[in-house]
Scaffold this motif. Structure first.
Motif, PDB file in Angstrom:
ATOM      1  N   ALA A  23      45.027  38.041  47.477  1.00 39.85           N
ATOM      2  CA  ALA A  23      45.361  36.679  47.082  1.00 39.85           C
ATOM      3  C   ALA A  23      45.212  35.733  48.259  1.00 39.85           C
ATOM      4  O   ALA A  23      44.683  34.629  48.126  1.00 39.85           O
ATOM      5  N   ILE A  24      45.651  36.165  49.434  1.00 36.45           N
ATOM      6  CA  ILE A  24      45.540  35.304  50.611  1.00 36.45           C
ATOM      7  C   ILE A  24      44.077  35.133  50.988  1.00 36.45           C
ATOM      8  O   ILE A  24      43.608  34.041  51.274  1.00 36.45           O
ATOM      9  N   GLU A  25      43.353  36.220  50.939  1.00 33.72           N
ATOM     10  CA  GLU A  25      41.940  36.147  51.313  1.00 33.72           C
ATOM     11  C   GLU A  25      41.168  35.210  50.395  1.00 33.72           C
ATOM     12  O   GLU A  25      40.258  34.520  50.823  1.00 33.72           O
ATOM     13  N   TRP A  26      41.545  35.202  49.105  1.00 30.73           N
ATOM     14  CA  TRP A  26      40.822  34.352  48.164  1.00 30.73           C
ATOM     15  C   TRP A  26      41.385  32.947  48.080  1.00 30.73           C
ATOM     16  O   TRP A  26      40.962  32.153  47.252  1.00 30.73           O
ATOM     17  N   GLY A  27      42.370  32.655  48.917  1.00 32.07           N
ATOM     18  CA  GLY A  27      42.870  31.285  48.961  1.00 32.07           C
ATOM     19  C   GLY A  27      43.816  30.918  47.850  1.00 32.07           C
ATOM     20  O   GLY A  27      43.868  29.764  47.453  1.00 32.07           O
ATOM     21  N   PHE A  28      44.562  31.898  47.340  1.00 28.36           N
ATOM     22  CA  PHE A  28      45.562  31.577  46.321  1.00 28.36           C
ATOM     23  C   PHE A  28      46.691  30.772  46.958  1.00 28.36           C
ATOM     24  O   PHE A  28      47.105  31.039  48.082  1.00 28.36           O
ATOM     25  N   THR A  29      47.206  29.817  46.213  1.00 26.24           N
ATOM     26  CA  THR A  29      48.405  29.108  46.631  1.00 26.24           C
ATOM     27  C   THR A  29      49.273  28.915  45.395  1.00 26.24           C
ATOM     28  O   THR A  29      48.855  29.213  44.285  1.00 26.24           O
ATOM     29  N   ARG A  55      41.577  19.148  47.906  1.00 28.39           N
ATOM     30  CA  ARG A  55      41.493  20.602  47.804  1.00 28.39           C
ATOM     31  C   ARG A  55      42.141  20.991  46.488  1.00 28.39           C
ATOM     32  O   ARG A  55      43.354  20.896  46.323  1.00 28.39           O
ATOM     33  N   PHE A  86      40.722  25.928  42.047  1.00 26.77           N
ATOM     34  CA  PHE A  86      39.305  26.222  42.284  1.00 26.77           C
ATOM     35  C   PHE A  86      39.108  27.586  42.958  1.00 26.77           C
ATOM     36  O   PHE A  86      38.384  28.433  42.422  1.00 26.77           O
ATOM     37  N   PRO A  87      39.765  27.855  44.087  1.00 27.13           N
ATOM     38  CA  PRO A  87      39.603  29.203  44.666  1.00 27.13           C
ATOM     39  C   PRO A  87      40.200  30.298  43.795  1.00 27.13           C
ATOM     40  O   PRO A  87      39.700  31.424  43.793  1.00 27.13           O
ATOM     41  N   THR A 116      40.230  30.368  40.494  1.00 27.97           N
ATOM     42  CA  THR A 116      39.265  30.673  39.451  1.00 27.97           C
ATOM     43  C   THR A 116      38.111  31.484  40.007  1.00 27.97           C
ATOM     44  O   THR A 116      37.556  32.334  39.331  1.00 27.97           O
ATOM     45  N   SER A 117      37.771  31.237  41.272  1.00 29.43           N
ATOM     46  CA  SER A 117      36.663  31.992  41.841  1.00 29.43           C
ATOM     47  C   SER A 117      37.024  33.457  41.984  1.00 29.43           C
ATOM     48  O   SER A 117      36.141  34.312  42.056  1.00 29.43           O
ATOM     49  N   CYS A 135      39.745  21.281  38.856  1.00 37.03           N
ATOM     50  CA  CYS A 135      38.772  22.270  39.317  1.00 37.03           C
ATOM     51  C   CYS A 135      37.387  21.645  39.443  1.00 37.03           C
ATOM     52  O   CYS A 135      36.678  21.892  40.395  1.00 37.03           O
ATOM     53  N   GLY A 193      37.322  33.916  49.730  1.00 35.76           N
ATOM     54  CA  GLY A 193      37.542  32.697  48.952  1.00 35.76           C
ATOM     55  C   GLY A 193      36.603  31.577  49.318  1.00 35.76           C
ATOM     56  O   GLY A 193      36.546  30.569  48.607  1.00 35.76           O
ATOM     57  N   TRP A 240      33.057  30.028  46.594  1.00 34.16           N
ATOM     58  CA  TRP A 240      32.824  28.870  45.729  1.00 34.16           C
ATOM     59  C   TRP A 240      32.813  27.568  46.517  1.00 34.16           C
ATOM     60  O   TRP A 240      32.102  26.639  46.163  1.00 34.16           O
TER      61      TRP A 240
END
Lengths: 402, 363, 187
Positions: free
Chosen positions: A222-228, A364, A368-369, A371-372, A400, C134, C137
């Motif tokens: 989650a952190i790597e993919w930019g979840f917040t 930001r 968006f991140p 969903t990615s 998004c 991340g 995209w």
């Protein structure tokens, strides 16, 4: 579609002939704003390509053509379920760039409106995900709660969905008379609706089966993919901008950040449910402590003065004219201001060249991140699991796609 | 078959068709709207009016019918035209004819003519119902396949798997009941429930719960509506249907609800019987009207009681529908095969033991 | 630090001493010529670095024990066409674009902004997708709207706009009133 580059190995792996199917943009679950290109083996998702952009309106391009104050209506349409939060984020970013601070009462008002907007966003998200799992009654309960919250917001700024309430250096109007009583009575009703919703779903076995262990993501991923936001907190990472980098008066308020454990849809749901309560707490605290005083910066260079001043004072009139025609002259430079939106960190990155229009107005978008990362989360699970996962990630098209 | 019997049968068929298609289908649409509105703190449909009379929203069913009749009958490109047209018919017919063996009253002698308030008093009535209701699967599967739409196909596949699975479980849930009443004829089963303590629900309430779950799953309503899950499969097998064909699927669903309720009334709730009063006592109570009229009054009361129970069960089904979220497809199958099937087998065993040991006195 | 004379509001937000994050980064890369410029305007620590060395510095930021920037919050591009005067270093580099990364460390709760000037003739930069997944995209979006090519990106397609869109709309020389050619259905 340039499908040639895509990986279609699943043709080989599947034990049946796979089905390639377009889910969206005209599909009840995708709300017309996103398309999934699914490769199905039976009902198992083997391949997914997420296509966004159906709600792209050129937010940044439009902002670059607007005066600084003219951007507010566009920010409303980012996360339109919680539009005041975007207003606040943008206003704080511009104020950071200018180097001004709004009066104390204005900070309280902004927090109150922001938390009400967050509640509206969470009501929408939770209700809609209940709806898409077939629980229409629960959905209507939260729609009712949201309507009541919107009634409050309407009494403050006259708008229900796109609030357009905040301005650089202040807000457009003070809280109306009887606001506190109004909020108290609405919160009483909403707590009842919350309890009904909770009873209908939280311990419902069917709902549990649908939400638990679906759409899980580990905290590292989650952190790597930019979840917040709620989705990150559901993974057990207690990151909330309101606590980590407090803005406005959040450092003086007493509230908790609910944190999940597993990062699955059910934890996301629980985190959002608890955040509703915390938001109510914040609003109640603010209403208790809110000081009197001005709601706007007393400097006509940044904040348009009242009509009385404009018509009686020379300087105010000049600044009114200048600000209306040329825009607020924000000093050259750059600033990034993050606020906690309903969905996660909403960050505004602004660049000014000292003129009346932004050179760059970047937002930001929190979803968006997230969903990615959807392909990572959903590959290998069933088609039906896509629905709660997608709902809990809460893709808001306006935010998004911008 | 004499003229009298023929007239009697036609009248009974007319009554049932009128009751289901003419009365219950539009009424259920209204009840569904109004009940969901009540449950959801809404007002519900109330706008359609006729010279200013809205009749508490009842006219909406009429307005719907008019609207849907005049809608374009759309057949998508690439669809199998014949099957696409046939599918809704196949879906609606079985749910109608299944009602033939459900007694909506008892046997009454009126002016020397014996009236049996069931269209067909079959010896194997229960089996007939299951046989016929499984035919409805064909309508759904054909609809899903003939639409030339992937979502429809997925819906049809889900529907076929689900309906076949629950067919098995549903059949097993009533085996205990059949052992208890020692008959497959619906009329016999109802007749044996003249004593309140012989009602199916008293002895077989676990079977009732299982049966209702299976029946709702058969009917593909929430929480078992995976085949038409609007959030996942758009509308499932009837995605590509419009106008009257769509109405036929929709009517089939409502009629099937009525059939399920009728089956439950006949099997578990004593049919037309008033609790603690037998038919003879009921007619006897009106003996001052003369034998024929008192029988007629008893018959009308019986039918009224039947319809009352029917409506109560329909409202129960509606309440379930507006309370629950939807199962996932594999969870439905799991529930059917791993929960309901073993439980109904267990119940058969328990009933068997009960009958053998005399704990469960068979009437 | 190079001259900050062109930044009028430097005093408003910047603290006098260099923050820990900037100090650590400068301590590591101070002499290598990777860092073009640093400042902390309004409290936002900013490092401007050479495009060629982006992966090296990003890997350091991600893995260093003191920095631990485990989250890439945002990636965007700014087109400074006609606005190069804002930053004094841009003119010297003849750079038109700046790729802006906003990094955040959950563990240490600090932020940094990394900016990479890119000239118009050489719109290339290495992709950071293998450091932060991340970024995928965000980089596609930057390609879509600004036409910056990210080398090593796994799937650099347009994301917000459609495949047949002509041009990159957020560039300053793309007029708001430009019309796109009509495209028919694909099949």
């Amino acid at each position: 579609m340039t499908d040639s580059s895509r990986d279609y190995d699943f043709y080989v792996e599947s034990h049946t002939e796979p089905m390639v199917i377009n889910m969206g943009p005209s599909h009840p679950a995708t709300h017309g704003t996103v398309k999934f290109l699914l490769g199905l083996d039976g009902e198992t998702i083997k391949d997914i390509d997420v296509e966004i952009g159906y709600l792209h309106r050129g937010f940044e391009k439009e902002c670059e053509a607007q005066l600084w104050n003219g951007v507010f209506p566009y920010t409303d349409r980012l996360d339109y379920t919680a539009s005041a939060l975007n207003n606040i984020g943008y206003a704080l970013a511009v104020e950071k760039l200018i180097g001004i601070e709004v009066p104390e009462r204005c900070k309280y008002i902004r927090v109150i409106i922001g938390e009400l907007a967050r509640m509206s966003g969470h009501y929408t998200n939770l209700g809609a995900s209940a709806l898409e799992l077939g629980a229409l009654t629960a959905f209507i309960y939260f729609v009712e709660a949201r309507e009541l919250v919107w009634d409050i917001i309407e009494s403050v700024c006259g708008a229900r969905l796109t609030h357009n309430y905040v301005r650089i250096g202040g807000v457009i109007s003070d809280l109306p008379d009887g606001f506190r009583e109004n909020v108290t009575s609405v919160f009483r009703t909403n707590r009842g609706l919350w309890a009904d919703f909770n009873k209908l779903l939280t311990k419902n076995r069917i709902f549990l089966d649908r939400m638990r262990d679906t759409g899980a993501i580990s905290s590292d991923d989650a952190i790597e993919w930019g979840f917040t936001g709620p989705c990150l907190r559901a993974c057990g990472v207690g990151y909330d901008v309101r606590k980590a980098n407090p803005y406005l008066i959040y450092d003086q308020l007493d509230f908790e950040i609910p944190v999940g454990e597993t990062g699955d849809n059910f934890d996301r749901y629980l985190v959002r449910m608890e955040e509703l309560n915390q938001s109510m707490r914040i609003v109640e605290q603010c209403l208790e402590r809110i000081p009197g005083g001005p709601i706007n910066v007393d400097n006509p260079q940044w904040r348009q003065p009242s009509k009385d001043d404009i018509f009686t004072e020379m300087e105010s009139m000049i600044f009114h004219f200048k600000n209306a025609i040329e825009g607020v002259k924000v000093p050259a430079g750059e600033a990034y201001q993050a606020v906690e939106g309903a969905n996660g960190e909403v960050g505004f990155y602004l660049v000014s060249n000292g003129g009346g229009k932004p050179v760059k107005c970047r937002v930001r978008p929190p979803c968006f991140p997230m969903t990615s990362a959807l392909p990572l989360i959903i590959k290998g699970s069933l088609l039906a699991d896509l629905i709660p996962t997608f709902d809990m990630i809460n893709l808001i098209g306006g935010e998004c796609d911008r | 078959m004499g003229i009298a019997e023929m007239i009697e049968t036609i009248v009974k068929i007319g009554f049932i068709i009128g009751l289901t298609i003419g009365f219950f289908a539009p009424m259920l649409a209204w009840v569904e709207r109004k009940q969901s509105a009540v449950m959801q703190d809404r007002i519900g449909a109330n706008r359609a009016d006729f010279f200013g009379f809205t009749v508490i929203g009842l006219l909406h069913s009429l307005a719907d019918a008019i609207k849907l009749i005049f809608k374009e009958d759309f057949i998508p490109r690439g669809a199998e035209r014949a099957l696409h047209t046939l599918a809704p018919v196949i879906a609606v017919i079985p749910s109608l004819i299944a009602f033939a063996v459900i007694p909506f009253g008892g046997k009454y002698t009126l002016w020397g003519h014996e009236v049996n308030l069931v269209i067909a008093d079959l010896d194997v009535g229960v089996l007939y119902v299951f046989a016929i209701s499984s035919l409805a699967t064909y309508g759904v599967v054909i609809a899903g396949w003939a639409s030339n739409n992937n979502w429809s196909l997925l819906g049809g596949l889900r529907a076929s798997a689900q309906m076949f699975s629950y067919e098995v479980a549903m059949g097993l849930t009533v085996i205990g009941l059949i052992m208890f009443y020692q008959s497959l004829s619906m009329v016999d089963i109802v007749a044996k429930q003249d004593n309140f303590f012989h009602w199916g629900i008293i002895w077989h309430w676990p079977a009732f719960v299982l049966f209702l779950a299976c029946a709702v799953a058969e009917n593909k309503r929430v929480p078992f509506d995976a085949p038409e899950a609007e959030a996942e499969l758009v509308a499932g097998y009837f995605t590509e249907y419009s106008g009257m064909k769509f109405v036929m699927f929709w009517t089939a669903e409502f009629i099937e609800m009525v059939t399920i309720a009728g089956l439950c009334v006949a099997l578990f709730f004593g049919g037309h019987h008033v609790p603690f009063i037998t038919d003879a006592e009921l007619a006897g109570g009106f003996s001052f009207l003369g034998p024929n009229v008192s029988n007629l009054v008893a018959m009308l009361i019986g039918v009224g009681v039947f319809i009352f129970k029917l409506v109560a069960l329909l409202i129960l089904q509606m309440t379930i529908r507006w309370t629950m979220p939807r199962f996932r497809y594999d969870q439905i199958m799991k529930l059917g095969w791993k929960m309901i099937l073993p439980l109904s087998l267990t119940w058969i065993f328990i009933v068997g033991v009960g009958i053998l040991t005399g704990v469960m006195p068979s009437p | 630090m190079s001259d900050d004379t062109k930044i009028p509001d430097m005093a408003a937000g910047a603290s006098a001493q260099v923050s820990a994050v900037l100090g650590r980064i400068k301590g590591k890369f101070g002499n290598s010529g990777i860092i073009i410029h640093t400042h902390s305007m309004h409290g936002d620590d900013t490092v401007v670095v050479q495009a060629e060395d982006i992966l090296e510095i990003m890997e350091f930021l991600r893995n260093d024990d003191e920095l631990m920037f485990d989250m890439m919050m945002d990636l965007t591009v700014v087109d400074y066409l006609g606005n190069q005067g804002i930053w004094s270093y841009l003119k010297g580099l003849k750079a038109r674009f700046e790729v802006v990364y906003h990094l955040y460390s959950i563990e240490k709760n600090h932020r940094v902004r990394i900016k990479v000037p890119i000239s118009e003739d050489n719109c290339f930069i290495n992709s950071v997708t293998r450091i932060w997944a991340g970024a995928n995209w965000f980089e596609r979006e930057a390609w879509d709207l600004y036409g910056i090519i990210f080398r090593g990106h796994p799937d650099l397609r347009r994301i917000l706009l459609y495949e047949d869109f002509k041009g990159h709309p957020l560039r300053k020389d793309f007029s708001k009133t430009d019309r796109q050619p009509l495209i028919g259905p694909k099949n």
